[in-house]
Design an enzyme around this catalytic site. Sequence first.
Site, short mmCIF file in Angstrom:
data_model
loop_
_atom_site.label_atom_id
_atom_site.label_comp_id
_atom_site.label_asym_id
_atom_site.label_seq_id
_atom_site.Cartn_x
_atom_site.Cartn_y
_atom_site.Cartn_z
N CYS A 260 0.84 -1.18 0.00
CA CYS A 260 0.00 0.00 0.00
C CYS A 260 0.88 1.24 0.00
CB CYS A 260 -0.95 0.08 1.20
SG CYS A 260 -1.90 -1.41 1.44
N ARG B 170 2.92 0.20 -5.25
CA ARG B 170 2.82 -0.42 -3.94
C ARG B 170 1.48 -1.13 -3.74
NH1 ARG B 170 6.87 1.79 -0.74
NH2 ARG B 170 5.92 0.85 1.07
N TRP C 264 -3.30 -2.50 -1.52
CA TRP C 264 -3.12 -3.89 -1.93
C TRP C 264 -3.78 -4.69 -0.81
CZ3 TRP C 264 -0.75 -8.32 0.08
CH2 TRP C 264 -0.57 -9.37 -0.84
N ASN D 250 -0.64 1.37 6.46
CA ASN D 250 0.13 0.42 5.64
C ASN D 250 0.75 -0.58 6.60
OD1 ASN D 250 1.80 -0.87 3.81
ND2 ASN D 250 3.36 0.73 3.86
N GLY D 251 0.52 -1.87 6.35
CA GLY D 251 1.09 -2.87 7.24
C GLY D 251 0.03 -3.85 7.67
N GLU E 137 13.16 -18.91 -11.93
CA GLU E 137 12.85 -17.51 -12.24
C GLU E 137 11.98 -17.41 -13.50
OE1 GLU E 137 12.53 -14.67 -11.41
OE2 GLU E 137 12.68 -13.44 -13.21
N LYS F 235 8.36 -15.55 -13.92
CA LYS F 235 8.10 -14.50 -14.92
C LYS F 235 6.88 -14.84 -15.77
CE LYS F 235 9.75 -11.91 -14.00
NZ LYS F 235 10.60 -11.51 -12.93
N GLU G 245 3.54 -14.76 -13.51
CA GLU G 245 3.02 -13.51 -12.94
C GLU G 245 2.43 -12.57 -13.98
OE1 GLU G 245 5.76 -10.90 -10.81
OE2 GLU G 245 7.38 -11.45 -12.16
N HIS H 162 12.31 -37.79 -11.61
CA HIS H 162 11.95 -38.27 -10.28
C HIS H 162 10.49 -37.99 -9.93
CE1 HIS H 162 16.04 -39.45 -9.36
NE2 HIS H 162 16.46 -38.28 -9.83
N LYS I 208 4.32 -4.05 -6.69
CA LYS I 208 5.76 -4.02 -6.96
C LYS I 208 6.56 -4.17 -5.67
CE LYS I 208 9.37 -3.22 -9.60
NZ LYS I 208 9.81 -4.41 -10.35
O1 M6R Z 1 11.81 -5.56 -4.14
P1 M6R Z 1 12.25 -6.98 -3.95
O2 M6R Z 1 13.34 -7.37 -4.90
O3 M6R Z 1 12.64 -7.28 -2.53
O4 M6R Z 1 10.98 -7.83 -4.29
C1 M6R Z 1 10.97 -9.22 -4.15
C2 M6R Z 1 9.81 -9.85 -4.88
O5 M6R Z 1 8.61 -9.37 -4.39
C3 M6R Z 1 9.88 -9.59 -6.38
O6 M6R Z 1 11.08 -10.04 -6.91
C4 M6R Z 1 8.72 -10.28 -7.11
O7 M6R Z 1 8.87 -11.66 -7.03
C5 M6R Z 1 8.63 -9.79 -8.55
N1 M6R Z 1 7.27 -9.48 -8.89
C6 M6R Z 1 9.10 -10.79 -9.55
O8 M6R Z 1 9.08 -10.30 -10.84
#
Ligand code: M6R
Length: 583
Positions: free
Chosen positions: A2, A29, A68, A92-93, A465, A469, A472, A488, A578
Amino acid sequence: MCGVFAISSLDINDAGERVVDGLKKLEYRGYDSWGVATSSEMIKEVGKISASNATFIPDTKAIGHSRWATHGGVTQENSHPHRYKKVTLVHNGIFENYLSEKNRLLEKGETFLSETDSEVIAHLIQEQLDLSHDTKSAIQNVAKAITGRFSIVVMIEGLDEIFVARRGSPLIIGRGKDEYVNTTFIASDIPAFLEYTNIVNYIDDEEMAIIKNSDVNFYNLCSGEKIEKRNIEVSWKEEVADKGKYNHFMIKEIFDQKQSLTSAVNHTDEEIAEFISALQSGNGVYMVACGTAHKASIAAEYYFSQIAGRKINVVPASEMPAFERFINKETVLFAVSQSGETADILEILDLGKKRGAKILSITNVESSSIARISDNHLPIRAGKEKAVASTKATTSQMALLLLLAYADDNRLNEGRLLLQDLASNVNDLLNPRYEEYIKSVAETLNDCSNIFIIGRNSLFPMALESAIKIMEVSYIHAQGFAAGEMKHGPIALIEKGTPCIVLGCDSETISNAMELKSRGATIIGVAHVNNVLFDQWLKIPSAGTAISIASVLPIQILSYYLATLRGLDPDMPRNLAKSVTVK
Ligand code: M6R
């Protein structure tokens, strides 16, 4: 998560509109709903604030929030601000013990409009005000009753002041200057007010402030004692978020990697040496990170092991509490984070700090909470990353971590040469023809519902990774595995036409790919040379120990097109934010 933003001014009378504008810069946020309250009005909406042209009755004071969702669905009622009698607040929190307090208040006959933990805080402050009329001690008392991380911004009907408090979640004061000298800004991140001022005060944990126009007083949240704060001038200019010729930030940021890899490793030998000496000073290194940064950290585990012979323990920050008995004054806690605000990491670093551990970090935001709590910090200098899916920050993290592994083995120059080579190859690789080709591969995958990705060695974390990608931004289920692990169990899922992305072309990985192909899989190879096994080939430069960095680039482009071909917005995928500032 947030975003919170507030303005207290003597002479700005469009505070409401300006809070809306500032919140638009904090949308990363959280973007599921938003709200703004002035002294006389409150507007709350479901959806992205970027689409809003809200107007307000002229006012010099406003508080706002971009949400959020944590407690309660995405509804107008659950969006902030929350108001109870004289108290209006944004939060926020997470208020972890909110339910017991809510039940107590319900028994007293109070009613709630939302399902949020935040609304309970408004009730608790009002309860205290009913006893003492002193807002400062009301907030102090409520803070004592709350467990969890929070930042709150509070307005009280009939009072000119704005009251703020912080435990864990970031809160920064912007001190107005020039034409805004009678104005103070309060935000969870600097971009919200950078168009007005670059003079800031950081509110630290367990602190509060009372703000009236340009008058700002800071206090210890527990004792109430006054605290003096230094004005800090932040060096950054407002980075204009500009997509340029691109349709989305994600693809722009993918192409930014033509330059960002070079900036990532552009630290002086002295800066690197100082960081390495701190890394070597402890007895046990724990690397903590989340999401994509965690996958970059697993790649670093391979780099340090194979290049420097050093064992780094990589743990998702949210799992680190299970290993907290190993955190002591001998430990090095090494945080990897794009935003520098991720709550799961901050929680562990706070614990490490208390126990005397050495805190190291690399982040993309030099003024972030993680950077500021660290004993040694190196920026990755990727430039602002706006899209929720991390692309250029990921490869910058990996490049810097790879360089550090070389430095740890006294081979800094060798590392620099390798990465210079990579940067120049990436510069050549990322061109419109390459992008078009990958788009055509994405078109062949558009109807699939599962994608598997395999890789060995430092390409194993890249398989993980790649799956993040793809998932998401395109919402296609994707799963990454160590190449040797498919046989396995997961190989049971392979049938005719199942798309499998194979990272690398070493003989063992090719054998594993063969096992998949024999069961009907369609193989998309990511390698510097083609292989008869590949149905489609995503070419990458030959990159030596930097192969993990090179391999992730075509997958980023592929993910982007998997999203856009499905009509999705890759910059703001559903359910995400983000910066993840809640546990
Ligand atoms: O800001 P940060 O690198 O600490 O964030 C970590 C994750 O939230 C971030 O990498 C998230 O997985 C991304 N959306 C991936 O693309």
